[in-house]
Design a protein around this motif. Structure first.
Motif, mmCIF file in Angstrom:
data_model
loop_
_atom_site.group_PDB
_atom_site.id
_atom_site.type_symbol
_atom_site.label_atom_id
_atom_site.label_comp_id
_atom_site.label_asym_id
_atom_site.label_seq_id
_atom_site.Cartn_x
_atom_site.Cartn_y
_atom_site.Cartn_z
ATOM 1 N N MET A 1 0.843 -1.164 0.000
ATOM 2 C CA MET A 1 0.000 0.000 0.000
ATOM 3 C C MET A 1 0.894 1.234 0.000
ATOM 4 S SD MET A 1 -2.951 0.996 2.731
ATOM 5 C CE MET A 1 -3.964 -0.365 2.216
ATOM 6 N N LEU A 2 0.563 2.227 -0.827
ATOM 7 C CA LEU A 2 1.370 3.429 -0.964
ATOM 8 C C LEU A 2 0.574 4.619 -0.476
ATOM 9 C CD1 LEU A 2 3.915 4.803 -2.166
ATOM 10 C CD2 LEU A 2 2.631 5.020 -4.283
ATOM 11 N N PHE A 3 1.222 5.457 0.317
ATOM 12 C CA PHE A 3 0.604 6.677 0.814
ATOM 13 C C PHE A 3 1.469 7.835 0.380
ATOM 14 C CE2 PHE A 3 -0.220 3.354 3.947
ATOM 15 C CZ PHE A 3 -1.599 3.303 3.852
ATOM 16 N N VAL A 4 0.863 8.919 -0.035
ATOM 17 C CA VAL A 4 1.583 10.128 -0.397
ATOM 18 C C VAL A 4 1.322 11.153 0.685
ATOM 19 C CG1 VAL A 4 1.848 11.949 -2.107
ATOM 20 C CG2 VAL A 4 1.327 9.621 -2.842
ATOM 21 N N ALA A 5 2.395 11.762 1.163
ATOM 22 C CA ALA A 5 2.224 12.730 2.245
ATOM 23 C C ALA A 5 2.990 13.997 1.916
ATOM 24 C CB ALA A 5 2.731 12.140 3.558
ATOM 25 N N SER A 6 2.322 14.939 1.298
ATOM 26 C CA SER A 6 2.922 16.255 1.133
ATOM 27 C C SER A 6 2.722 17.007 2.446
ATOM 28 C CB SER A 6 2.269 17.010 -0.025
ATOM 29 O OG SER A 6 0.937 17.318 0.289
ATOM 30 N N ARG A 7 3.347 18.157 2.590
ATOM 31 C CA ARG A 7 3.206 18.914 3.838
ATOM 32 C C ARG A 7 1.743 19.172 4.166
ATOM 33 N NH1 ARG A 7 7.791 22.227 5.717
ATOM 34 N NH2 ARG A 7 9.557 21.632 4.481
ATOM 35 N N SER A 8 0.945 19.569 3.178
ATOM 36 C CA SER A 8 -0.441 19.921 3.456
ATOM 37 C C SER A 8 -1.335 18.701 3.660
ATOM 38 C CB SER A 8 -1.009 20.776 2.323
ATOM 39 O OG SER A 8 -0.981 20.042 1.116
ATOM 40 N N GLU A 9 -0.964 17.569 3.083
ATOM 41 C CA GLU A 9 -1.801 16.377 3.169
ATOM 42 C C GLU A 9 -1.393 15.445 4.294
ATOM 43 O OE1 GLU A 9 -0.755 14.982 -0.668
ATOM 44 O OE2 GLU A 9 -2.585 15.744 -1.575
ATOM 45 N N TYR A 10 -0.267 15.669 4.920
ATOM 46 C CA TYR A 10 0.300 14.695 5.840
ATOM 47 C C TYR A 10 -0.623 14.363 6.997
ATOM 48 C CZ TYR A 10 3.453 12.287 8.908
ATOM 49 O OH TYR A 10 4.024 11.355 9.714
ATOM 50 N N SER A 11 -1.300 15.347 7.526
ATOM 51 C CA SER A 11 -2.123 15.088 8.702
ATOM 52 C C SER A 11 -3.275 14.137 8.397
ATOM 53 C CB SER A 11 -2.672 16.393 9.269
ATOM 54 O OG SER A 11 -3.494 17.019 8.313
ATOM 55 N N ARG A 12 -3.631 13.993 7.125
ATOM 56 C CA ARG A 12 -4.700 13.075 6.749
ATOM 57 C C ARG A 12 -4.159 11.733 6.272
ATOM 58 N NH1 ARG A 12 -6.272 17.891 3.890
ATOM 59 N NH2 ARG A 12 -5.508 16.868 2.038
ATOM 60 N N CYS A 13 -2.865 11.512 6.365
ATOM 61 C CA CYS A 13 -2.237 10.302 5.838
ATOM 62 C C CYS A 13 -2.653 9.078 6.650
ATOM 63 C CB CYS A 13 -0.718 10.442 5.886
ATOM 64 S SG CYS A 13 0.156 9.033 5.241
ATOM 65 N N PRO A 14 -3.265 8.067 6.007
ATOM 66 C CA PRO A 14 -3.723 6.896 6.748
ATOM 67 C C PRO A 14 -2.589 6.063 7.339
ATOM 68 C CG PRO A 14 -4.124 6.635 4.398
ATOM 69 C CD PRO A 14 -3.616 8.027 4.604
ATOM 70 N N ALA A 15 -1.367 6.238 6.891
ATOM 71 C CA ALA A 15 -0.259 5.450 7.423
ATOM 72 C C ALA A 15 -0.064 5.711 8.917
ATOM 73 C CB ALA A 15 1.033 5.777 6.679
ATOM 74 N N ILE A 16 -0.447 6.875 9.373
ATOM 75 C CA ILE A 16 -0.228 7.234 10.763
ATOM 76 C C ILE A 16 -1.300 6.632 11.668
ATOM 77 C CG2 ILE A 16 0.025 9.197 12.329
ATOM 78 C CD1 ILE A 16 2.277 8.641 10.175
ATOM 79 N N SER A 17 -2.426 6.242 11.109
ATOM 80 C CA SER A 17 -3.502 5.728 11.942
ATOM 81 C C SER A 17 -3.519 4.196 12.013
ATOM 82 C CB SER A 17 -4.845 6.231 11.416
ATOM 83 O OG SER A 17 -5.051 5.741 10.112
ATOM 84 N N ILE A 18 -2.463 3.546 11.568
ATOM 85 C CA ILE A 18 -2.389 2.085 11.636
ATOM 86 C C ILE A 18 -2.354 1.668 13.099
ATOM 87 C CG2 ILE A 18 -0.905 0.106 11.131
ATOM 88 C CD1 ILE A 18 -0.087 1.554 8.574
ATOM 89 N N SER A 19 -3.160 0.677 13.460
ATOM 90 C CA SER A 19 -3.285 0.298 14.867
ATOM 91 C C SER A 19 -2.191 -0.659 15.332
ATOM 92 C CB SER A 19 -4.655 -0.335 15.102
ATOM 93 O OG SER A 19 -4.790 -1.486 14.311
ATOM 94 N N TRP A 80 9.485 14.123 11.821
ATOM 95 C CA TRP A 80 10.791 14.770 11.710
ATOM 96 C C TRP A 80 11.161 14.955 10.234
ATOM 97 C CZ3 TRP A 80 15.192 13.599 9.173
ATOM 98 C CH2 TRP A 80 16.289 14.418 9.425
ATOM 99 N N ALA A 81 10.953 13.924 9.415
ATOM 100 C CA ALA A 81 11.342 13.964 7.998
ATOM 101 C C ALA A 81 10.561 15.023 7.221
ATOM 102 C CB ALA A 81 11.159 12.595 7.358
ATOM 103 N N ARG A 82 9.393 15.396 7.672
ATOM 104 C CA ARG A 82 8.622 16.448 7.007
ATOM 105 C C ARG A 82 9.394 17.757 6.966
ATOM 106 N NH1 ARG A 82 3.714 17.445 10.121
ATOM 107 N NH2 ARG A 82 3.230 18.939 8.509
ATOM 108 N N GLN A 83 10.232 18.010 7.968
ATOM 109 C CA GLN A 83 11.033 19.229 8.025
ATOM 110 C C GLN A 83 12.489 18.952 7.657
ATOM 111 O OE1 GLN A 83 9.582 22.240 8.692
ATOM 112 N NE2 GLN A 83 7.700 21.052 8.679
ATOM 113 N N GLY A 84 13.010 17.829 8.175
ATOM 114 C CA GLY A 84 14.409 17.498 7.947
ATOM 115 C C GLY A 84 15.334 18.443 8.694
ATOM 116 N N PRO A 85 16.626 18.356 8.402
ATOM 117 C CA PRO A 85 17.601 19.221 9.070
ATOM 118 C C PRO A 85 17.558 20.629 8.474
ATOM 119 C CG PRO A 85 18.707 17.897 7.432
ATOM 120 C CD PRO A 85 17.267 17.431 7.463
ATOM 121 N N GLU A 86 18.250 21.535 9.126
ATOM 122 C CA GLU A 86 18.343 22.900 8.611
ATOM 123 C C GLU A 86 18.894 22.873 7.183
ATOM 124 O OE1 GLU A 86 20.646 27.030 9.692
ATOM 125 O OE2 GLU A 86 20.275 25.580 11.267
ATOM 126 N N GLY A 87 18.281 23.609 6.301
ATOM 127 C CA GLY A 87 18.710 23.653 4.900
ATOM 128 C C GLY A 87 17.903 22.757 3.987
#
Length: 114
Positions: A1-19, A80-87
């Protein structure tokens, strides 16, 4: 299963709600993510969350990571990866379920570019 998570869509990403409490997940991170210390910082963060896995640069300019661990720790590394390191400028994260059976628990590697 593939999920796409752009910055604006990430909060709705079903990968995070896996039990499930323990699972493996593969991510491909695109944007300005090479030449900014992304792999080193990702590895440090993943280790601090108790994750196993690997991270590497891709020839297409993205960073790819496979992580295994507690679902809460997986969520933290993806956050964390949504922002990554400085730069870094993360445009998108592609997330899919994976199978990591070759590493010991707690082992995290930085692999060569593929």
């Amino acid at each position: 299963m593939l999920f796409v998570a752009s910055r604006s869509e990430y909060s709705r990403c079903p990968a995070i709600s896996i039990s499930r409490r323990w699972f493996d997940q593969k991510s491909q991170i695109t944007g300005l993510v090479q030449g900014v210390g992304f792999r080193v910082a990702f590895e440090r963060s993943a280790r601090s969350y108790g994750l196993s896995g690997w991270v590497r640069n891709r020839c297409d300019g993205s960073v790819e990571a496979l992580v295994s661990g507690d679902s809460d720790a997986i969520k933290k590394i993806i956050d964390w990866a949504r922002q990554g390191p400085e730069g870094a400028v993360v445009k998108q994260i592609l997330i899919e379920d994976a199978d990591l059976t070759t590493l010991r628990p707690g082992q995290f590697l930085r692999l060569p570019t593929e």
